[in-house]
Design an enzyme around this catalytic site. Structure first.
Site, PDB file in Angstrom:
ATOM      1  CG  ASP A  27      52.591  17.976  28.028  1.00 38.62           C
ATOM      2  OD1 ASP A  27      53.276  17.121  28.628  1.00 38.62           O
ATOM      3  OD2 ASP A  27      51.567  17.703  27.391  1.00 38.62           O
ATOM      4  CG  ASP A 122      51.603  16.138  24.034  1.00 37.00           C
ATOM      5  OD1 ASP A 122      52.616  15.487  24.332  1.00 37.00           O
ATOM      6  OD2 ASP A 122      50.717  16.453  24.840  1.00 37.00           O
ATOM      7  CD  GLU A 123      56.428  15.697  26.824  1.00 34.48           C
ATOM      8  OE1 GLU A 123      56.926  16.284  27.801  1.00 34.48           O
ATOM      9  OE2 GLU A 123      55.934  14.565  26.876  1.00 34.48           O
TER      10      GLU A 123
END
Ligand code: DCP
Ligand code: MG
Length: 381
Positions: A27, A122-123
């Protein structure tokens, strides 16, 4: 309650858990804000807020760690953020840039495994049980990935390593920013026992409040309930909580190409009967789903609305389009139409969900032309 008290019994629960897999959750730290700081050195070390401007009714998408020290966080009204952090720099999001970086880090992940499941821009989860370079230690893989991300994007990420998705995800959040947390099978029991219930997968603010009312504050408190009691209290989700409290989460890492649908649902803080309000909640859900779809580079031919009424009965309504879509701007009229095909409004609603399915995987179209729906009664009804 099943009356678990002795420490031995507690540890015994964890002994039979399948801990063969090696899962990493990555993340990015303060993602949008970190990108803005990277691209404008004047912003380094300063409170940066990405989101709507403070004089509008906008909200904070994210903020730099400098701004978090003032108490600013995601989803806070921008006006309030400006009050508690007057020196903050407000910036509008630059999605094309974030998307490009997202693809860049995903390409890095695939150097290690094809089992990559992006959850948002983003993860992502990675199953590195067997990884391409043949690195025996998952911790080592996570370390290498963090370094590569920094070298190639100038950004920092946090990683969690464990034997299932639930633990890997909690671990990545454990020591942010720039963290690397490993939860070994042996440590899982103690780790989960002390974990605040709000950190459990799938426990949103509504369930969290409910659990607090029941005296459930940390993982260990869940062990007092039998499987049947959990189902009675929390429905189907209760089964899932029952298992993860015991370190069991067999969900596979599911790469894009295996995914059949993608959506989000939300339990409302209170039951509502106002359709306008429902539409605005669905608009928010739609933007979150849009982000997930874009992160996974997916578009769907079918959109499904899920409505759970106050009495817990649940209905779904679907609509299909000739051209695959993913943007909330494109499906807004359909959301309205789907909602009109339910009893929402006459009946109060406690949960709303939106899901895309029937994906097209090849070239994502770039024109924004709206396609005409066909087969409006297809799908679940
Ligand atoms: N995001 C958003 N609205 C939210 C939450 C997140 O628009 N309510 C966006 C902005 C974030 C990105 O998604 O930069 C990633 O979300 P995270 O929850 O991972 O938050 P950050 O990466 O910003 O911070 P953290 O360091 O806590 O992961
Ligand atoms: Mg993040």
């Amino acid at each position: 309650m099943c009356g678990l008290s002795s420490n031995d019994a507690f540890l015994a629960i964890f002994r039979n858990v399948n801990s063969e897999r090696r899962i990493i959750h990555i993340d990015m730290d303060a993602f949008y804000a970190a990108v803005e700081q990277r691209d404008n050195p004047d912003l380094a070390g300063r409170p940066v807020i990405v989101g709507g401007p403070p004089h509008s009714r906008g909200v904070v998408a994210t903020c730099s760690y400098e701004a978090r020290r003032f108490g600013v966080h995601s989803a806070m009204a921008s006006a309030r953020a400006a009050r508690i952090c007057p020196e903050a720099v407000f910036l509008p999001p630059r999605f094309p840039v974030y998307r490009r970086i997202s693809l860049q880090i995903r390409a890095l992940f695939r150097r290690f495994t094809d089992l990559v499941e992006p959850l948002s821009l983003d993860e992502a989860f990675l199953d590195v049980t067997e990884n391409k370079p043949g690195i025996p230690s998952a911790t080592e893989v996570a370390h290498t990935i963090k370094n590569l991300i920094r070298e190639q994007t100038g950004l920092s990420a946090s990683a969690g390593v464990s034997y299932n998705k639930f633990l890997a995800k909690v671990a990545s959040d454990w020591r942010k920013p720039d963290g690397l947390t490993v939860v070994r099978p042996r440590q899982a029991a103690a780790f989960i026992a002390g974990l605040p219930i709000g950190k459990f997968f799938g426990v949103g603010p509504v369930t969290e409040r409910r659990m607090h009312e029941l005296g459930i504050h940390v993982g260990a408190d869940l062990l007092r309930y039998s499987r049947e009691e959990m189902v009675r209290l929390f429905g189907k989700a209760g089964l899932f909580y029952f298992d993860i409290a015991r370190g069991i989460d067999e969900r596979p890492v599911c790469p894009d190409w295996e995914r059949k649908s993608l959506g989000k649902e939300t339990t409302l803080a209170e039951d509502i009967g106002d359709r306008q309000k429902m539409l605005s909640i669905l608009e928010d859900l739609g933007s979150r789903v849009e982000q997930l779809m874009e992160a996974a580079d997916l578009q769907g031919h079918t959109l499904t609305l899920k409505v759970r009424y106050a009495d817990f009965t649940t209905v779904t309504r679907s609509i299909s389009f000739r051209r695959p879509l993913c943007r909330v701007a494109d499906v807004r009229p359909y959301i309205k139409e789907l909602l009109a095909r339910t009893g929402a409004g006459e009946r109060k609603v406690r949960l709303l969900g939106l899901t895309f399915s029937n994906f097209r995987r090849d070239a994502v179209g770039s024109e924004d032309q709206l396609s005409l729906p066909f087969g409006q009664n297809s799908g679940m009804g």
